[in-house]
Design an enzyme around this catalytic site. Structure first.
Site, PDB file in Angstrom:
ATOM      1  N   LYS A 265      19.867 -13.036  30.973  1.00  0.00           N
ATOM      2  CA  LYS A 265      19.438 -13.882  32.087  1.00  0.00           C
ATOM      3  C   LYS A 265      19.058 -15.284  31.618  1.00  0.00           C
ATOM      4  O   LYS A 265      19.057 -16.232  32.401  1.00  0.00           O
ATOM      5  CB  LYS A 265      18.263 -13.242  32.822  1.00  0.00           C
ATOM      6  CG  LYS A 265      17.019 -13.030  31.969  1.00  0.00           C
ATOM      7  CD  LYS A 265      15.932 -12.303  32.728  1.00  0.00           C
ATOM      8  CE  LYS A 265      14.710 -12.056  31.838  1.00  0.00           C
ATOM      9  NZ  LYS A 265      13.646 -11.302  32.543  1.00  0.00           N
TER      10      LYS A 265
ATOM     11  N   VAL B  46      23.238  -8.862  13.210  1.00  0.00           N
ATOM     12  CA  VAL B  46      22.653  -7.516  13.223  1.00  0.00           C
ATOM     13  C   VAL B  46      23.676  -6.561  13.815  1.00  0.00           C
ATOM     14  O   VAL B  46      24.105  -6.728  14.957  1.00  0.00           O
ATOM     15  CB  VAL B  46      21.348  -7.476  14.048  1.00  0.00           C
ATOM     16  CG1 VAL B  46      20.861  -6.048  14.197  1.00  0.00           C
ATOM     17  CG2 VAL B  46      20.285  -8.337  13.381  1.00  0.00           C
TER      18      VAL B  46
ATOM     19  N   ASP C  71       7.857  -8.725  25.670  1.00  0.00           N
ATOM     20  CA  ASP C  71       8.961  -8.366  26.584  1.00  0.00           C
ATOM     21  C   ASP C  71       9.744  -7.196  25.998  1.00  0.00           C
ATOM     22  O   ASP C  71      10.955  -7.113  26.151  1.00  0.00           O
ATOM     23  CB  ASP C  71       9.873  -9.567  26.806  1.00  0.00           C
ATOM     24  CG  ASP C  71      10.884  -9.346  27.929  1.00  0.00           C
ATOM     25  OD1 ASP C  71      10.557  -8.627  28.895  1.00  0.00           O
ATOM     26  OD2 ASP C  71      12.004  -9.874  27.839  1.00  0.00           O
TER      27      ASP C  71
END
Length: 285
Positions: free
Chosen positions: A103, A186, A222
């Site tokens: 987002k 990663v 978060d």
């Protein structure tokens, strides 16, 4: 999508001069007036008009006639300036395909000295309003264009990664320019998209990394199954722009929310019943 390699190569020094000038002047103007831009670039009006036309056509700049004729960078232009800087530093030599869209960001693979990930922070109109309310580093009022809010978001994430790596299992920060963070690649899959063979061990590893981050004065703020990755051997905690200090007035509630998000996921998907108080105790010691 960031500017294409063909456009990057086609950019003239005058084009870059205009982009840099607009970026600098947007600290003062929501829309940079043409006459101010002409003075800053030292280009003739015909040359400046030509360069602005190219940049608008390439979706790097936009214009508006209200309340006066003016110009502003859009994300394409800001992406271009960030990439130019990273390339000059040698942090990035090639931009690869998109590997994730959130987002508030777009994530691309790339090359530097080895494989890297480039995260373009794109705080948009909707998320900008919530960012002002929820993030202490965003100004409460005044002139703060979305591109500069995105740069603050990237700065915040780079600071967290720099503080946590390598003790905490996070991507290694490589470089940052404006709203773009370059970090180590990663391998792995987000928890919501994989099946864990030993979920309780993974849960314990997550809590241990949350504990290590907490010991360094950092709370993710978060955390959920969407920003924890597993590569088959270890977990990785990603997406840190919203982190807070452990002395934040709401630190206890935010830490508890992070932990409860993780425990709820493991409870629903793997039927692991881990008491919240016990998990909080593990983290805060």
């Amino acid at each position: 999508m960031p500017v294409s390699p063909e456009q990057m190569k086609a950019l003239h020094k005058y084009d870059l001069n205009v982009l840099y000038a607009i970026e600098r002047l947007m600290q003062r103007y929501a829309w940079v007036p043409l006459d101010v831009l002409k003075t800053a670039t030292k280009l003739s009006e015909s040359e400046l008009t030509y360069r602005l036309g190219r940049l608008i056509e390439w979706d790097l700049v936009r214009s508006d006639a209200v309340p006066y004729p003016g110009y502003a960078l859009i994300f394409g232009g800001y992406d271009t300036l960030a990439l130019q800087t990273l390339i000059k530093r040698g942090s990035v030599s090639a931009l690869g395909p998109v590997i994730g869209v959130g987002k508030e960001s777009e994530v691309y693979g790339g090359l530097g000295l080895g494989p890297v990930v480039l995260k373009f922070h794109h705080v948009g109109q909707r998320s900008f309003q919530s960012a002002r309310k929820e993030r202490g580093y965003m100004p409460g009022g005044g002139h703060c264009p979305w591109i500069f809010a995105s740069a603050k978001s990237a700065e915040q994430e780079f600071e967290a990664l720099s503080r946590l790596s390598p003790e905490v299992s996070v991507p290694v920060p490589v470089d940052r320019s404006r709203h773009v963070v370059v970090m180590s690649e990663v391998q792995g899959v987000n928890l919501n998209r994989c099946i864990l063979e030993e979920p309780r061990m993974v849960l314990d590893e997550i809590l241990e990394n949350v504990r290590l981050a907490y010991a360094k004065g950092v709370i993710h703020a978060d955390l959920s199954e969407y920003n924890i990755m597993h590569d088959g051997e270890k977990v990785w905690l990603i997406d840190w722009p919203q982190w807070i200090e452990t002395d934040h007035p709401n630190a206890e509630a935010i830490l508890r929310r992070d932990i409860e998000n993780v425990l709820t996921f493991f409870r629903k998907k793997y039927r692991i019943d881990y008491p919240t108080e016990e998990a909080v105790g593990v983290v805060v010691g």
